[in-house]
Design a protein around this motif. Structure first.
Motif, PDB file in Angstrom:
ATOM      1  N   ALA A   3       6.453 -33.810 -19.753  1.00  0.00           N
ATOM      2  CA  ALA A   3       5.853 -34.558 -18.649  1.00  0.00           C
ATOM      3  C   ALA A   3       4.810 -35.536 -19.192  1.00  0.00           C
ATOM      4  O   ALA A   3       4.731 -36.682 -18.752  1.00  0.00           O
ATOM      5  N   GLY A   4       4.003 -35.083 -20.152  1.00  0.00           N
ATOM      6  CA  GLY A   4       2.999 -35.952 -20.768  1.00  0.00           C
ATOM      7  C   GLY A   4       3.651 -36.934 -21.722  1.00  0.00           C
ATOM      8  O   GLY A   4       4.574 -36.584 -22.465  1.00  0.00           O
ATOM      9  N   ILE A   5       3.163 -38.171 -21.719  1.00  0.00           N
ATOM     10  CA  ILE A   5       3.772 -39.209 -22.573  1.00  0.00           C
ATOM     11  C   ILE A   5       2.706 -39.961 -23.368  1.00  0.00           C
ATOM     12  O   ILE A   5       2.964 -41.084 -23.827  1.00  0.00           O
ATOM     13  N   ASP A   6       1.535 -39.353 -23.564  1.00  0.00           N
ATOM     14  CA  ASP A   6       0.437 -40.032 -24.248  1.00  0.00           C
ATOM     15  C   ASP A   6       0.672 -40.173 -25.748  1.00  0.00           C
ATOM     16  O   ASP A   6      -0.080 -40.879 -26.423  1.00  0.00           O
ATOM     17  N   TYR A   7       1.717 -39.535 -26.274  1.00  0.00           N
ATOM     18  CA  TYR A   7       2.025 -39.646 -27.698  1.00  0.00           C
ATOM     19  C   TYR A   7       3.020 -40.776 -27.999  1.00  0.00           C
ATOM     20  O   TYR A   7       3.406 -40.976 -29.148  1.00  0.00           O
ATOM     21  N   SER A  29       8.870 -34.793 -15.946  1.00  0.00           N
ATOM     22  CA  SER A  29       8.005 -34.264 -14.899  1.00  0.00           C
ATOM     23  C   SER A  29       8.815 -33.437 -13.909  1.00  0.00           C
ATOM     24  O   SER A  29       9.870 -33.864 -13.438  1.00  0.00           O
ATOM     25  N   GLY A  30       8.307 -32.253 -13.606  1.00  0.00           N
ATOM     26  CA  GLY A  30       8.986 -31.361 -12.676  1.00  0.00           C
ATOM     27  C   GLY A  30       9.691 -30.212 -13.356  1.00  0.00           C
ATOM     28  O   GLY A  30       9.734 -29.100 -12.814  1.00  0.00           O
ATOM     29  N   LEU A  31      10.226 -30.433 -14.555  1.00  0.00           N
ATOM     30  CA  LEU A  31      10.931 -29.354 -15.254  1.00  0.00           C
ATOM     31  C   LEU A  31       9.986 -28.219 -15.607  1.00  0.00           C
ATOM     32  O   LEU A  31      10.360 -27.038 -15.568  1.00  0.00           O
ATOM     33  N   HIS A  32       8.754 -28.561 -15.973  1.00  0.00           N
ATOM     34  CA  HIS A  32       7.818 -27.567 -16.471  1.00  0.00           C
ATOM     35  C   HIS A  32       6.906 -27.003 -15.378  1.00  0.00           C
ATOM     36  O   HIS A  32       6.139 -26.075 -15.639  1.00  0.00           O
ATOM     37  N   SER A  33       6.986 -27.564 -14.173  1.00  0.00           N
ATOM     38  CA  SER A  33       5.991 -27.256 -13.148  1.00  0.00           C
ATOM     39  C   SER A  33       5.907 -25.772 -12.824  1.00  0.00           C
ATOM     40  O   SER A  33       4.811 -25.192 -12.762  1.00  0.00           O
ATOM     41  N   ARG A  34       7.040 -25.142 -12.590  1.00  0.00           N
ATOM     42  CA  ARG A  34       7.036 -23.730 -12.220  1.00  0.00           C
ATOM     43  C   ARG A  34       6.410 -22.868 -13.311  1.00  0.00           C
ATOM     44  O   ARG A  34       5.625 -21.961 -13.030  1.00  0.00           O
ATOM     45  N   TYR A  35       6.710 -23.190 -14.548  1.00  0.00           N
ATOM     46  CA  TYR A  35       6.240 -22.357 -15.653  1.00  0.00           C
ATOM     47  C   TYR A  35       4.742 -22.541 -15.891  1.00  0.00           C
ATOM     48  O   TYR A  35       4.022 -21.587 -16.200  1.00  0.00           O
ATOM     49  N   THR A  73      -4.658 -40.436 -20.422  1.00  0.00           N
ATOM     50  CA  THR A  73      -4.665 -41.892 -20.314  1.00  0.00           C
ATOM     51  C   THR A  73      -6.035 -42.390 -20.761  1.00  0.00           C
ATOM     52  O   THR A  73      -6.979 -41.604 -20.873  1.00  0.00           O
ATOM     53  N   PRO A  74      -6.191 -43.692 -21.008  1.00  0.00           N
ATOM     54  CA  PRO A  74      -7.523 -44.212 -21.348  1.00  0.00           C
ATOM     55  C   PRO A  74      -8.561 -43.887 -20.277  1.00  0.00           C
ATOM     56  O   PRO A  74      -9.731 -43.643 -20.591  1.00  0.00           O
ATOM     57  N   LEU A 130      10.518 -42.368 -13.681  1.00  0.00           N
ATOM     58  CA  LEU A 130      10.231 -43.577 -14.448  1.00  0.00           C
ATOM     59  C   LEU A 130       8.719 -43.729 -14.603  1.00  0.00           C
ATOM     60  O   LEU A 130       7.968 -43.697 -13.619  1.00  0.00           O
ATOM     61  N   VAL A 131       8.269 -43.877 -15.838  1.00  0.00           N
ATOM     62  CA  VAL A 131       6.840 -43.939 -16.145  1.00  0.00           C
ATOM     63  C   VAL A 131       6.300 -45.344 -15.895  1.00  0.00           C
ATOM     64  O   VAL A 131       6.938 -46.332 -16.250  1.00  0.00           O
ATOM     65  N   ASP A 132       5.140 -45.410 -15.261  1.00  0.00           N
ATOM     66  CA  ASP A 132       4.404 -46.674 -15.136  1.00  0.00           C
ATOM     67  C   ASP A 132       3.677 -46.890 -16.466  1.00  0.00           C
ATOM     68  O   ASP A 132       2.682 -46.229 -16.750  1.00  0.00           O
ATOM     69  N   LEU A 133       4.184 -47.779 -17.275  1.00  0.00           N
ATOM     70  CA  LEU A 133       3.630 -47.961 -18.633  1.00  0.00           C
ATOM     71  C   LEU A 133       2.218 -48.514 -18.617  1.00  0.00           C
ATOM     72  O   LEU A 133       1.461 -48.327 -19.575  1.00  0.00           O
ATOM     73  N   GLN A 134       1.830 -49.174 -17.538  1.00  0.00           N
ATOM     74  CA  GLN A 134       0.454 -49.670 -17.433  1.00  0.00           C
ATOM     75  C   GLN A 134      -0.507 -48.534 -17.117  1.00  0.00           C
ATOM     76  O   GLN A 134      -1.569 -48.409 -17.724  1.00  0.00           O
ATOM     77  N   ALA A 135      -0.107 -47.673 -16.164  1.00  0.00           N
ATOM     78  CA  ALA A 135      -0.964 -46.560 -15.773  1.00  0.00           C
ATOM     79  C   ALA A 135      -0.938 -45.437 -16.805  1.00  0.00           C
ATOM     80  O   ALA A 135      -1.910 -44.695 -16.948  1.00  0.00           O
ATOM     81  N   GLY A 136       0.196 -45.281 -17.515  1.00  0.00           N
ATOM     82  CA  GLY A 136       0.288 -44.243 -18.536  1.00  0.00           C
ATOM     83  C   GLY A 136       0.787 -42.909 -18.022  1.00  0.00           C
ATOM     84  O   GLY A 136       0.653 -41.882 -18.692  1.00  0.00           O
ATOM     85  N   TYR A 137       1.435 -42.898 -16.866  1.00  0.00           N
ATOM     86  CA  TYR A 137       2.035 -41.659 -16.347  1.00  0.00           C
ATOM     87  C   TYR A 137       3.079 -42.003 -15.284  1.00  0.00           C
ATOM     88  O   TYR A 137       3.136 -43.129 -14.821  1.00  0.00           O
TER      89      TYR A 137
END
Length: 310
Positions: free
Chosen positions: A64-68, A85-91, A197-198, A303-310
């Motif tokens: 879900a995180g894409i900061d790398y 995002s969503g695959l890991h939510s339950r766990y 994100t920044p 789809l990630v908003d590349l400007q917002a970072g998530y």
């Protein structure tokens, strides 16, 4: 069209992809990194190869995180990025529930003081409130589990309450209002699902922690770089923060010399909150759906908003 699969598929998964998408050549061989139009997963050591040409058009992240990811390069090249995002939510929600039960049933104190026969304080979940930073898929699932325990649940996001949050949150406040006024109504758990994100870097600092009435437990299952670890230690030492459960850290793996490991009010887990027992079985259907949408020009999931970072 070439697709590089960095999350190695089972033979039957690869067979299904070959049958469903005959126009795509699938490979797990990193030698094609510079030729791949599509990548499932990511490897920072291959970033230069991925980006040296102009073949890469879309990456499906396995997290879900894409900061790398090199988001600036993706923006420049107009490379699409979708996350998991969503695959890991339950766990992650189950892990947070485990932390809450550890604290409420006195397990932390028992585990931190081995060979000591004690009667720890126990707490009633139905008398508690949780403040969750972030109301995305992970935040909403955590809220649902907290609701199951009988807790009051308040969310914090950019815009406040809306129609898709009313079923799991008792209230939602905007991050602007939280930064201005804090949250002085008594809460028992501050739970962060903030992305890296920044704007969120070191957001969780002493100033923010003190905007909340003292005596709460802090839980971080978002990103490690959102937290100023020294500030957390200071507030735990003075009991402003009752205890902390941390799964993510600014530098991973967490160094063995870190005070966080040995503090009797802090529980550490090694970035395992989102682990899925059958990960590929969950990831590959998402990848296949997004691949079909990519090839047919339909909107892609997550789809990630590349400007917002998530």
């Amino acid at each position: 069209m070439k697709a590089l699969l960095l999350v190695k598929p089972k033979p039957e998964e690869l067979q299904r992809l070959d049958q469903q998408f005959p126009s795509v050549s699938f490979s797990t061989d990193t030698k094609i990194a510079g030729e791949a139009e599509i990548v499932l997963g990511w490897d920072k050591t291959l970033a230069q190869q991925f980006l040296k040409g102009h073949h890469l058009k879309w990456v499906q992240a396995k997290s879900a995180g894409i900061d790398y990811f090199p988001l600036e390069k993706f923006r420049e090249r107009k490379i699409l990025l979708t996350n998991a995002s969503g695959l890991h939510s339950r766990y992650i929600a189950e892990t947070v529930t485990g932390y809450i039960l550890m604290e409420n049933r006195g397990f932390r104190e028992s585990f931190k003081r081995p060979q000591t026969w004690l009667t720890p304080e126990v707490l009633e979940a139905r008398e508690q409130a949780a403040l969750i930073l972030g109301t995305g898929k992970i935040g909403r699932e955590i809220a649902r589990y907290c609701r199951f325990l009988g807790m009051q649940v308040i969310g914090v996001n950019r815009h406040g309450m809306d129609s898709h949050l009313v079923d799991v949150f008792d209230d939602v406040i905007s991050i602007k209002n939280f930064q201005t006024a804090g949250y002085q109504t008594k809460i028992n758990y501050l739970i962060s699902t903030l992305p890296g994100t920044p704007e969120t870097k070191h957001f969780l600092n002493a100033k923010v922690f003190r905007k909340i009435a003292p005596g709460y437990t802090f839980i971080n299952v978002g990103r490690g770089n959102t937290l100023v670890e020294d500030d957390l230690l200071e507030l735990v030492d003075e009991s402003w923060i009752r205890s902390a459960y941390l799964d993510v850290f600014e530098h991973e793996p967490l160094e063995a010399v870190s005070r966080l490991w040995h503090h009797d009010k802090i529980v550490i887990t090694p970035h395992i909150a989102g682990q899925i027992p059958h990960f590929r079985a969950a990831l590959y259907p998402l990848f296949a759906t997004n691949l079909d949408n990519y090839l047919t020009g339909k909107p892609m999931h997550n789809l990630v908003d590349l400007q917002a970072g998530y």
